[in-house]
Design an enzyme around this catalytic site. Structure first.
Site, PDB file in Angstrom:
ATOM      1  N   HIS A  82      47.353  48.158  40.503  1.00 19.48           N
ATOM      2  CA  HIS A  82      48.228  47.156  41.101  1.00 19.48           C
ATOM      3  C   HIS A  82      49.368  46.878  40.128  1.00 19.48           C
ATOM      4  O   HIS A  82      49.174  46.841  38.911  1.00 19.48           O
ATOM      5  CB  HIS A  82      47.464  45.875  41.408  1.00 19.48           C
ATOM      6  CG  HIS A  82      46.645  45.972  42.659  1.00 19.48           C
ATOM      7  ND1 HIS A  82      46.474  44.903  43.515  1.00 19.48           N
ATOM      8  CD2 HIS A  82      45.970  47.002  43.203  1.00 19.48           C
ATOM      9  CE1 HIS A  82      45.711  45.286  44.535  1.00 19.48           C
ATOM     10  NE2 HIS A  82      45.398  46.547  44.364  1.00 19.48           N
ATOM     11  N   GLU A  84      51.242  44.393  39.015  1.00 22.03           N
ATOM     12  CA  GLU A  84      51.251  43.358  37.982  1.00 22.03           C
ATOM     13  C   GLU A  84      50.294  43.671  36.841  1.00 22.03           C
ATOM     14  O   GLU A  84      50.557  43.344  35.684  1.00 22.03           O
ATOM     15  CB  GLU A  84      50.958  41.975  38.576  1.00 22.03           C
ATOM     16  CG  GLU A  84      49.707  41.871  39.418  1.00 22.03           C
ATOM     17  CD  GLU A  84      49.968  42.059  40.898  1.00 22.03           C
ATOM     18  OE1 GLU A  84      49.665  41.136  41.670  1.00 22.03           O
ATOM     19  OE2 GLU A  84      50.477  43.124  41.284  1.00 22.03           O
ATOM     20  N   ARG A  89      49.635  45.794  31.259  1.00 20.40           N
ATOM     21  CA  ARG A  89      49.186  46.884  30.387  1.00 20.40           C
ATOM     22  C   ARG A  89      50.388  47.506  29.668  1.00 20.40           C
ATOM     23  O   ARG A  89      50.303  47.862  28.481  1.00 20.40           O
ATOM     24  CB  ARG A  89      48.455  47.946  31.199  1.00 20.40           C
ATOM     25  CG  ARG A  89      47.116  47.515  31.777  1.00 20.40           C
ATOM     26  CD  ARG A  89      46.433  48.667  32.492  1.00 20.40           C
ATOM     27  NE  ARG A  89      45.878  49.609  31.547  1.00 20.40           N
ATOM     28  CZ  ARG A  89      44.577  49.725  31.255  1.00 20.40           C
ATOM     29  NH1 ARG A  89      43.699  48.948  31.856  1.00 20.40           N
ATOM     30  NH2 ARG A  89      44.160  50.612  30.373  1.00 20.40           N
ATOM     31  N   CYS A 140      47.099  39.493  44.908  1.00 24.63           N
ATOM     32  CA  CYS A 140      45.951  39.644  45.810  1.00 24.63           C
ATOM     33  C   CYS A 140      44.816  38.748  45.345  1.00 24.63           C
ATOM     34  O   CYS A 140      44.758  38.300  44.209  1.00 24.63           O
ATOM     35  CB  CYS A 140      45.499  41.105  45.867  1.00 24.63           C
ATOM     36  SG  CYS A 140      44.767  41.727  44.335  1.00 24.63           S
ATOM     37  N   CYS A 211      43.945  40.434  41.462  1.00 19.75           N
ATOM     38  CA  CYS A 211      45.011  40.040  40.539  1.00 19.75           C
ATOM     39  C   CYS A 211      45.022  38.530  40.316  1.00 19.75           C
ATOM     40  O   CYS A 211      45.344  38.066  39.217  1.00 19.75           O
ATOM     41  CB  CYS A 211      46.362  40.509  41.070  1.00 19.75           C
ATOM     42  SG  CYS A 211      46.564  42.302  41.033  1.00 19.75           S
ATOM     43  N   LYS A 214      42.450  37.995  37.623  1.00 19.01           N
ATOM     44  CA  LYS A 214      42.866  38.530  36.321  1.00 19.01           C
ATOM     45  C   LYS A 214      43.992  37.711  35.710  1.00 19.01           C
ATOM     46  O   LYS A 214      44.022  37.498  34.489  1.00 19.01           O
ATOM     47  CB  LYS A 214      43.275  39.998  36.469  1.00 19.01           C
ATOM     48  CG  LYS A 214      42.089  40.911  36.762  1.00 19.01           C
ATOM     49  CD  LYS A 214      42.500  42.368  36.882  1.00 19.01           C
ATOM     50  CE  LYS A 214      41.277  43.251  37.119  1.00 19.01           C
ATOM     51  NZ  LYS A 214      41.617  44.680  37.241  1.00 19.01           N
ATOM     52  N   LYS A 356      35.460  46.087  21.104  1.00 12.93           N
ATOM     53  CA  LYS A 356      35.615  44.902  21.950  1.00 12.93           C
ATOM     54  C   LYS A 356      34.529  43.862  21.681  1.00 12.93           C
ATOM     55  O   LYS A 356      34.786  42.660  21.679  1.00 12.93           O
ATOM     56  CB  LYS A 356      35.595  45.298  23.432  1.00 12.93           C
ATOM     57  CG  LYS A 356      36.900  45.910  23.929  1.00 12.93           C
ATOM     58  CD  LYS A 356      36.927  46.041  25.437  1.00 12.93           C
ATOM     59  CE  LYS A 356      37.074  44.705  26.111  1.00 12.93           C
ATOM     60  NZ  LYS A 356      37.251  44.833  27.576  1.00 12.93           N
ATOM     61  N   ARG A 362      37.428  35.884  21.347  1.00 15.01           N
ATOM     62  CA  ARG A 362      37.951  36.293  22.650  1.00 15.01           C
ATOM     63  C   ARG A 362      36.817  36.460  23.655  1.00 15.01           C
ATOM     64  O   ARG A 362      36.933  36.039  24.809  1.00 15.01           O
ATOM     65  CB  ARG A 362      38.729  37.596  22.500  1.00 15.01           C
ATOM     66  CG  ARG A 362      39.435  38.088  23.756  1.00 15.01           C
ATOM     67  CD  ARG A 362      40.291  39.300  23.428  1.00 15.01           C
ATOM     68  NE  ARG A 362      41.099  39.744  24.559  1.00 15.01           N
ATOM     69  CZ  ARG A 362      40.708  40.647  25.457  1.00 15.01           C
ATOM     70  NH1 ARG A 362      39.508  41.212  25.350  1.00 15.01           N
ATOM     71  NH2 ARG A 362      41.500  40.994  26.449  1.00 15.01           N
TER      72      ARG A 362
END
Length: 391
Positions: A82, A84, A89, A140, A211, A214, A356, A362
């Protein structure tokens, strides 16, 4: 909060779209005479000192890769295409590139976003910058449910999504045990829920979150991905969101959706609308979405942006059907594999996933936010680690 003129941002984005994107990255007119459509998004920086805008990254796209296609990915396939999400990214790819090249380039002004502290020797994004995300359509997911209702009233909705749902109807859930996560636009009268992509009922299953979900997360965890979060002295947050033609109903839905993180919000987003439409938006129900995505990365100031066309989550022309191994060099510049291959040259972690896991602060924010957005649990996408070769 700094208040911007949304039309100025939209005009700049449209100008760069027309000027820089090659035709392959834009919708085409099909053999039946009907033009495809797409969504356009861009991260635009505003220099509060020079009073000037700078496009940092731009993307088109409306597709998502089904989970069944990710078993061979190893970080090379982009799950979510998508626009956005690709633009964000791309923003991180620009930051990562400028960080990587900072010590080797003489004219530091070309690396327009990054500063180095003389006292701590650490990097940060210049404090003069405020960042805005332009999107040609409302995101979305939860933010777009009022739009889905308006489409229903116009007779435009997918018949399968118009069904009357009760809480006991399991088809609307990705997992019946987690009823705070809904699939696509099923039961769009329900507000305040996490939703997965894609929105269409007849699409292959994906566990990628909408989205709306996110972007809510970005208010809490920042615009940074794991790599730039680690490399920068402090995270960067989005100041505003620019979307064309937001009427009162759509604006209310957008604001309410972005309030879902509650007290976890570290940096609230300003919502702006413009009356300038995107030239390749969807105008007729007969139009089909473009399968192609495109990205522009403005790596240096006043330089030609780097461009890439993406199809099926990898560089255009590299797709291999079925479960066959992916072709060499198929990965996008934005892929986890490519970004990790750069990062791991000067950092020592066993794998991307282990890296990660090391970002405890985070990760704690992510866990708290997921609990806030979906009280009955979180449905994870498949694990997609990457052990990249040096480049």
């Amino acid at each position: 909060m700094l208040v911007m003129n949304a039309n100025d941002i939209a005009e700049l984005v449209y100008k760069e779209y027309a000027k820089s994107f090659k035709p392959i990255c834009k919708p085409v007119v099909k053999s039946n005479g009907i033009k495809e459509w797409t969504v356009l998004a861009a991260v635009v920086g505003y220099d509060t000192v020079a009073k000037a805008f700078q496009v940092v990254s731009m993307a088109t796209g409306v597709k998502v890769t089904p989970d069944t296609h990710l078993s061979r990915s190893m970080g090379k396939i982009l799950h979510d295409c998508h626009a956005e999400i690709l633009a964000i990214r791309g923003f991180n790819a620009v930051l990562h590139d400028q960080l990587r090249r900072y010590n080797s380039i003489k004219d530091k002004t070309e690396l327009y976003l990054i500063e180095k502290s003389a006292s701590t020797n650490s990097f940060r994004v210049g404090e003069k910058w405020a960042f805005y995300l332009y999107i040609s359509e409302i995101p979305c997911g939860d933010s777009s449910m009022n739009e889905a209702i308006e489409s229903r009233d116009r007779g435009e909705n997918d018949k399968q999504q118009e069904l009357i749902f009760h809480d006991s109807d399991l088809i609307q859930y990705v997992d019946p045990k987690v009823r705070t996560v809904l699939r696509g636009r099923f039961n769009y009268s329900k507000k305040g829920f996490v939703r997965t992509k894609p929105g269409r009922a007849d699409s292959n299953m994906s566990l990628s979150k909408s989205c709306s979900d996110k972007l809510c997360m970005k208010q809490v965890t920042s615009l940074n991905n794991a790599i730039t979060y680690f490399l920068l002295d402090s995270p960067v947050y989005l100041s505003g969101l620019v979307i064309p033609n937001l009427n009162r109903s759509k604006m209310e839905a957008l604001v309410k959706s972005f309030q879902r993180p509650g007290k976890l919000i570290a940096h609230p987003v300003e919502f702006l609308t413009t009356d300038l439409p995107f030239q390749d938006q969807k105008l007729q129900e007969e139009q089909t979405p473009s399968s192609m995505s495109g990205i522009l990365l403005f790596l240096q100031k006043n330089k030609t942006p780097k461009q890439e066309a993406i199809l099926n989550g990898i560089k255009n022309g590299y797709f291999v059907k079925g479960n066959k191994p992916l072709r060499k060099n198929c990965e996008s510049l934005l892929s986890r594999y490519h970004q990790w291959s750069i990062f791991e040259q000067s950092n020592y972690f066993h794998s991307y996933l282990s890296f990660k896991k090391s970002l405890h602060k985070r990760n704690d924010l992510v866990r708290k936010l997921r609990d806030q957005l979906s009280s009955e649990g979180w449905i994870h996408t498949c694990s997609d680690d990457c052990h990249a070769q040096k480049v």
